[in-house]
Design a protein around this motif. Structure first.
Motif, PDB file in Angstrom:
ATOM      1  N   TRP A 143     -11.910  17.342  -0.375  1.00  0.00           N
ATOM      2  CA  TRP A 143     -10.561  17.409  -0.430  1.00  0.00           C
ATOM      3  C   TRP A 143     -10.081  16.018   0.173  1.00  0.00           C
ATOM      4  CZ3 TRP A 143      -7.641  18.616   4.147  1.00  0.00           C
ATOM      5  CH2 TRP A 143      -8.425  18.824   5.204  1.00  0.00           C
ATOM      6  N   ARG A 144      -8.720  16.078  -0.064  1.00  0.00           N
ATOM      7  CA  ARG A 144      -7.717  15.195   0.330  1.00  0.00           C
ATOM      8  C   ARG A 144      -6.998  15.464   1.290  1.00  0.00           C
ATOM      9  NH1 ARG A 144      -3.595  12.189  -3.939  1.00  0.00           N
ATOM     10  NH2 ARG A 144      -2.944  10.729  -2.698  1.00  0.00           N
ATOM     11  N   LEU A 145      -6.748  14.397   2.223  1.00  0.00           N
ATOM     12  CA  LEU A 145      -5.640  14.897   3.614  1.00  0.00           C
ATOM     13  C   LEU A 145      -5.019  13.621   3.459  1.00  0.00           C
ATOM     14  CD1 LEU A 145      -4.577  16.462   5.952  1.00  0.00           C
ATOM     15  CD2 LEU A 145      -6.152  15.331   7.424  1.00  0.00           C
ATOM     16  N   THR A 146      -3.403  13.760   3.601  1.00  0.00           N
ATOM     17  CA  THR A 146      -2.681  12.766   3.738  1.00  0.00           C
ATOM     18  C   THR A 146      -1.611  13.228   4.922  1.00  0.00           C
ATOM     19  OG1 THR A 146      -2.598  12.410   1.295  1.00  0.00           O
ATOM     20  CG2 THR A 146      -0.704  11.206   2.755  1.00  0.00           C
ATOM     21  N   GLY A 147      -1.598  12.024   5.794  1.00  0.00           N
ATOM     22  CA  GLY A 147      -0.596  12.075   6.941  1.00  0.00           C
ATOM     23  C   GLY A 147       0.559  11.276   6.613  1.00  0.00           C
ATOM     24  N   PHE A 148       1.843  12.013   6.623  1.00  0.00           N
ATOM     25  CA  PHE A 148       3.024  11.117   5.892  1.00  0.00           C
ATOM     26  C   PHE A 148       4.096  11.134   7.073  1.00  0.00           C
ATOM     27  CE2 PHE A 148       6.778  11.052   3.412  1.00  0.00           C
ATOM     28  CZ  PHE A 148       6.532  10.379   2.288  1.00  0.00           C
ATOM     29  N   TYR A 149       4.766   9.971   6.995  1.00  0.00           N
ATOM     30  CA  TYR A 149       6.082   9.663   7.626  1.00  0.00           C
ATOM     31  C   TYR A 149       7.321   9.224   6.535  1.00  0.00           C
ATOM     32  CZ  TYR A 149       9.076   8.332  11.138  1.00  0.00           C
ATOM     33  OH  TYR A 149      10.218   8.129  11.842  1.00  0.00           O
ATOM     34  N   GLY A 150       8.238  10.014   6.420  1.00  0.00           N
ATOM     35  CA  GLY A 150       9.080   9.629   5.474  1.00  0.00           C
ATOM     36  C   GLY A 150      10.482   8.823   6.300  1.00  0.00           C
ATOM     37  N   PHE A 151      10.870   7.792   5.569  1.00  0.00           N
ATOM     38  CA  PHE A 151      11.911   7.044   6.066  1.00  0.00           C
ATOM     39  C   PHE A 151      12.884   7.888   6.608  1.00  0.00           C
ATOM     40  CE2 PHE A 151      10.029   4.207   2.685  1.00  0.00           C
ATOM     41  CZ  PHE A 151       9.878   3.000   3.749  1.00  0.00           C
ATOM     42  N   SER A 152      13.392   7.578   7.828  1.00  0.00           N
ATOM     43  CA  SER A 152      14.552   8.283   8.502  1.00  0.00           C
ATOM     44  C   SER A 152      16.265   7.875   7.857  1.00  0.00           C
ATOM     45  CB  SER A 152      14.497   8.250   9.973  1.00  0.00           C
ATOM     46  OG  SER A 152      14.773   6.853  10.308  1.00  0.00           O
ATOM     47  N   GLU A 153      15.987   6.671   7.355  1.00  0.00           N
ATOM     48  CA  GLU A 153      17.332   6.087   6.829  1.00  0.00           C
ATOM     49  C   GLU A 153      17.612   6.875   5.667  1.00  0.00           C
ATOM     50  OE1 GLU A 153      15.058   2.794   8.702  1.00  0.00           O
ATOM     51  OE2 GLU A 153      14.652   4.345   7.417  1.00  0.00           O
ATOM     52  N   ARG A 154      18.883   7.109   5.428  1.00  0.00           N
ATOM     53  CA  ARG A 154      19.226   7.982   4.142  1.00  0.00           C
ATOM     54  C   ARG A 154      19.331   7.151   2.884  1.00  0.00           C
ATOM     55  NH1 ARG A 154      24.211  12.265   5.483  1.00  0.00           N
ATOM     56  NH2 ARG A 154      22.887  13.597   6.831  1.00  0.00           N
ATOM     57  N   HIS A 155      19.434   5.535   2.901  1.00  0.00           N
ATOM     58  CA  HIS A 155      19.507   4.803   1.894  1.00  0.00           C
ATOM     59  C   HIS A 155      17.969   4.608   1.483  1.00  0.00           C
ATOM     60  CE1 HIS A 155      19.152   2.058   5.276  1.00  0.00           C
ATOM     61  NE2 HIS A 155      18.630   1.132   4.158  1.00  0.00           N
ATOM     62  N   LYS A 156      17.035   4.939   2.081  1.00  0.00           N
ATOM     63  CA  LYS A 156      15.620   4.827   2.085  1.00  0.00           C
ATOM     64  C   LYS A 156      14.809   5.910   1.382  1.00  0.00           C
ATOM     65  CE  LYS A 156      14.792   0.394   4.852  1.00  0.00           C
ATOM     66  NZ  LYS A 156      13.819  -0.014   5.950  1.00  0.00           N
ATOM     67  N   ARG A 157      15.535   7.084   1.458  1.00  0.00           N
ATOM     68  CA  ARG A 157      14.915   8.533   1.039  1.00  0.00           C
ATOM     69  C   ARG A 157      14.369   8.291  -0.167  1.00  0.00           C
ATOM     70  NH1 ARG A 157      17.016  12.493   4.424  1.00  0.00           N
ATOM     71  NH2 ARG A 157      17.098  11.641   6.523  1.00  0.00           N
ATOM     72  N   ARG A 158      15.070   7.630  -1.231  1.00  0.00           N
ATOM     73  CA  ARG A 158      14.380   7.531  -2.561  1.00  0.00           C
ATOM     74  C   ARG A 158      12.977   6.945  -2.435  1.00  0.00           C
ATOM     75  NH1 ARG A 158      19.791   7.431  -3.797  1.00  0.00           N
ATOM     76  NH2 ARG A 158      20.536   8.778  -5.343  1.00  0.00           N
ATOM     77  N   ASP A 159      12.998   5.878  -1.431  1.00  0.00           N
ATOM     78  CA  ASP A 159      11.630   5.231  -1.533  1.00  0.00           C
ATOM     79  C   ASP A 159      10.571   6.201  -1.009  1.00  0.00           C
ATOM     80  OD1 ASP A 159      12.718   2.750  -2.047  1.00  0.00           O
ATOM     81  OD2 ASP A 159      13.135   2.108  -0.036  1.00  0.00           O
ATOM     82  N   SER A 160      10.815   7.210  -0.042  1.00  0.00           N
ATOM     83  CA  SER A 160       9.837   8.217   0.104  1.00  0.00           C
ATOM     84  C   SER A 160       9.573   9.090  -0.760  1.00  0.00           C
ATOM     85  CB  SER A 160      10.719   9.092   1.534  1.00  0.00           C
ATOM     86  OG  SER A 160      10.670   8.419   2.508  1.00  0.00           O
ATOM     87  N   TRP A 161      10.342   9.575  -1.663  1.00  0.00           N
ATOM     88  CA  TRP A 161      10.285  10.425  -2.634  1.00  0.00           C
ATOM     89  C   TRP A 161       9.196   9.771  -3.686  1.00  0.00           C
ATOM     90  CZ3 TRP A 161      16.075  11.511  -3.504  1.00  0.00           C
ATOM     91  CH2 TRP A 161      16.788  12.126  -2.099  1.00  0.00           C
ATOM     92  N   ASN A 162       9.588   8.394  -4.016  1.00  0.00           N
ATOM     93  CA  ASN A 162       8.717   7.818  -4.994  1.00  0.00           C
ATOM     94  C   ASN A 162       7.157   7.618  -4.421  1.00  0.00           C
ATOM     95  OD1 ASN A 162      10.888   7.594  -6.871  1.00  0.00           O
ATOM     96  ND2 ASN A 162      11.641   5.431  -5.972  1.00  0.00           N
ATOM     97  N   LEU A 163       7.161   7.258  -2.947  1.00  0.00           N
ATOM     98  CA  LEU A 163       5.933   7.155  -2.598  1.00  0.00           C
ATOM     99  C   LEU A 163       5.059   8.677  -2.853  1.00  0.00           C
ATOM    100  CD1 LEU A 163       3.554   5.734  -0.897  1.00  0.00           C
ATOM    101  CD2 LEU A 163       5.096   6.578   1.156  1.00  0.00           C
ATOM    102  N   LEU A 164       5.655   9.743  -2.507  1.00  0.00           N
ATOM    103  CA  LEU A 164       5.034  11.009  -2.798  1.00  0.00           C
ATOM    104  C   LEU A 164       4.597  11.005  -4.152  1.00  0.00           C
ATOM    105  CD1 LEU A 164       7.514  13.611  -1.140  1.00  0.00           C
ATOM    106  CD2 LEU A 164       5.113  13.057  -0.346  1.00  0.00           C
ATOM    107  N   ARG A 165       5.370  10.692  -5.112  1.00  0.00           N
ATOM    108  CA  ARG A 165       4.959  10.763  -6.639  1.00  0.00           C
ATOM    109  C   ARG A 165       3.804   9.773  -6.858  1.00  0.00           C
ATOM    110  NH1 ARG A 165      10.921  10.868  -7.168  1.00  0.00           N
ATOM    111  NH2 ARG A 165      11.600  12.868  -7.971  1.00  0.00           N
ATOM    112  N   ARG A 166       3.637   8.634  -6.338  1.00  0.00           N
ATOM    113  CA  ARG A 166       2.742   7.731  -6.394  1.00  0.00           C
ATOM    114  C   ARG A 166       1.347   8.125  -5.620  1.00  0.00           C
ATOM    115  NH1 ARG A 166       6.330   3.722  -5.070  1.00  0.00           N
ATOM    116  NH2 ARG A 166       5.553   3.517  -2.915  1.00  0.00           N
TER     117      ARG A 166
END
Length: 309
Positions: A56-79
């Motif tokens: 199986w696969r395990l990913t530890g994730f830390y999303g951007f805290s800045e609001r203007h970078k949230r889309r970068d977090s969401w796109n990283l999830l999709r990738r």
């Protein structure tokens, strides 16, 4: 982190360094788990796991805290979702909320942030694992009128991962210093098929006065079957009796210890007799315990010598 790895007997350690005083990720694993690195960045560590439950696969994730970078977090999830088809679990501080129930307090949270994160998880095929314990994992200003609590930390999984770990649970723990609450994933996989426990004769049974009668009665009552079936039936009967004996031994040991303690300091004739009787019974319990552990440890070489045979 290397010092922490050594102190807690982890075999593997992967660190993504912090930049200044911000960021920094670490993943550690024990020797009974095989881990292969899939990829990493300042916002994630992605591992391919092989253990007793399978791959199986395990990913530890830390999303951007800045609001203007949230889309970068969401796109990283999709990738990340498109990298592998393995059963996938992702856990960490997403710095995002799925719905208004993930927050309480006066600070307003814009709807576009709810919708953006929810859309990303749906695109990835991820679903939330319920959190047991206090529902909010981050807090600020709890001693003021502007306090806010949010569930920023979570674990999400593909459906195949939930099938692989049907009894997995996610719990919130306590952190006396941090503003974040640690979360603990307990991976309880499918139960392996039960194996019949091998019968093992215990020498301490010979110290029980009723043991010969149990064997004799069971053997003589079984007629008209093969010798193998007879032996199996007798061993099953003894195993049931032995399990009951183990429970009674522990209860007797506790009862006798408490009785002796309660009688200490009493010097009247009755108390002295009761204490002597209890000590004799406790000595018999200890003798059975010692006989058991001698057999378990195979201590005959201490007495007879080791011939290296």
């Amino acid at each position: 982190m290397e010092e922490i790895r050594a102190r807690h007997n982890f075999e593997g350690c992967l660190v993504v360094d912090s930049v200044g005083r911000s960021g920094g990720l670490c993943m550690l694993w024990k020797s009974n788990t095989s881990c292969t690195l899939i990829g990493y960045s300042r916002n994630h560590i992605d591992l391919h796991i092989m253990d007793v439950n399978g791959e199986w696969r395990l990913t530890g994730f830390y999303g951007f805290s800045e609001r203007h970078k949230r889309r970068d977090s969401w796109n990283l999830l999709r990738r990340l979702a498109g990298i592998s088809s393995l059963p996938w679990f992702i856990i960490g501080d997403f710095n995002d909320l799925l719905d208004p129930g993930d927050k309480q307090g006066r600070v307003h949270h814009p709807n576009w942030l709810f919708e953006g994160f929810r859309s990303a998880t749906l695109d990835c095929g991820l679903s939330d694992l319920p959190l047991h314990g206090y529902p909010f994992t981050w807090s600020r200003g709890l001693n003021s009128n502007n306090f806010v609590e949010e569930r920023l930390d979570r674990g999400m999984a593909f459906t195949p991962w939930k099938t692989l770990f049907p009894n997995a649970t996610l719990c919130s723990l306590l952190a006396p210093m941090s503003d974040h609450t640690p979360i603990l994933l307990k991976c309880q996989g499918l139960q392996p098929p039960a194996h019949h426990k091998r019968f093992w004769f215990e020498n301490k049974w010979c110290l029980e006065p009723n043991f010969p009668h149990i064997v004799c009665d069971c053997w003589t009552n079984l007629r008209g079957i093969t010798i193998t079936e007879r032996l199996t039936a007798v061993s099953d009967s003894i195993s049931t009796w032995a399990a009951h004996l183990r429970r009674n031994e522990q209860a007797d040991k506790t009862r006798l210890q408490k009785k002796i303690q309660s009688l200490q300091g009493r010097h009247d004739t009755l108390s002295m007799q009761q204490k002597q009787s209890a000590r004799k019974e406790l000595a018999a319990v200890y003798l059975r315990e010692e006989t058991h552990w001698k057999q378990q440890a195979k201590q005959h070489w201490l007495k007879d010598g080791d011939y290296n045979s």
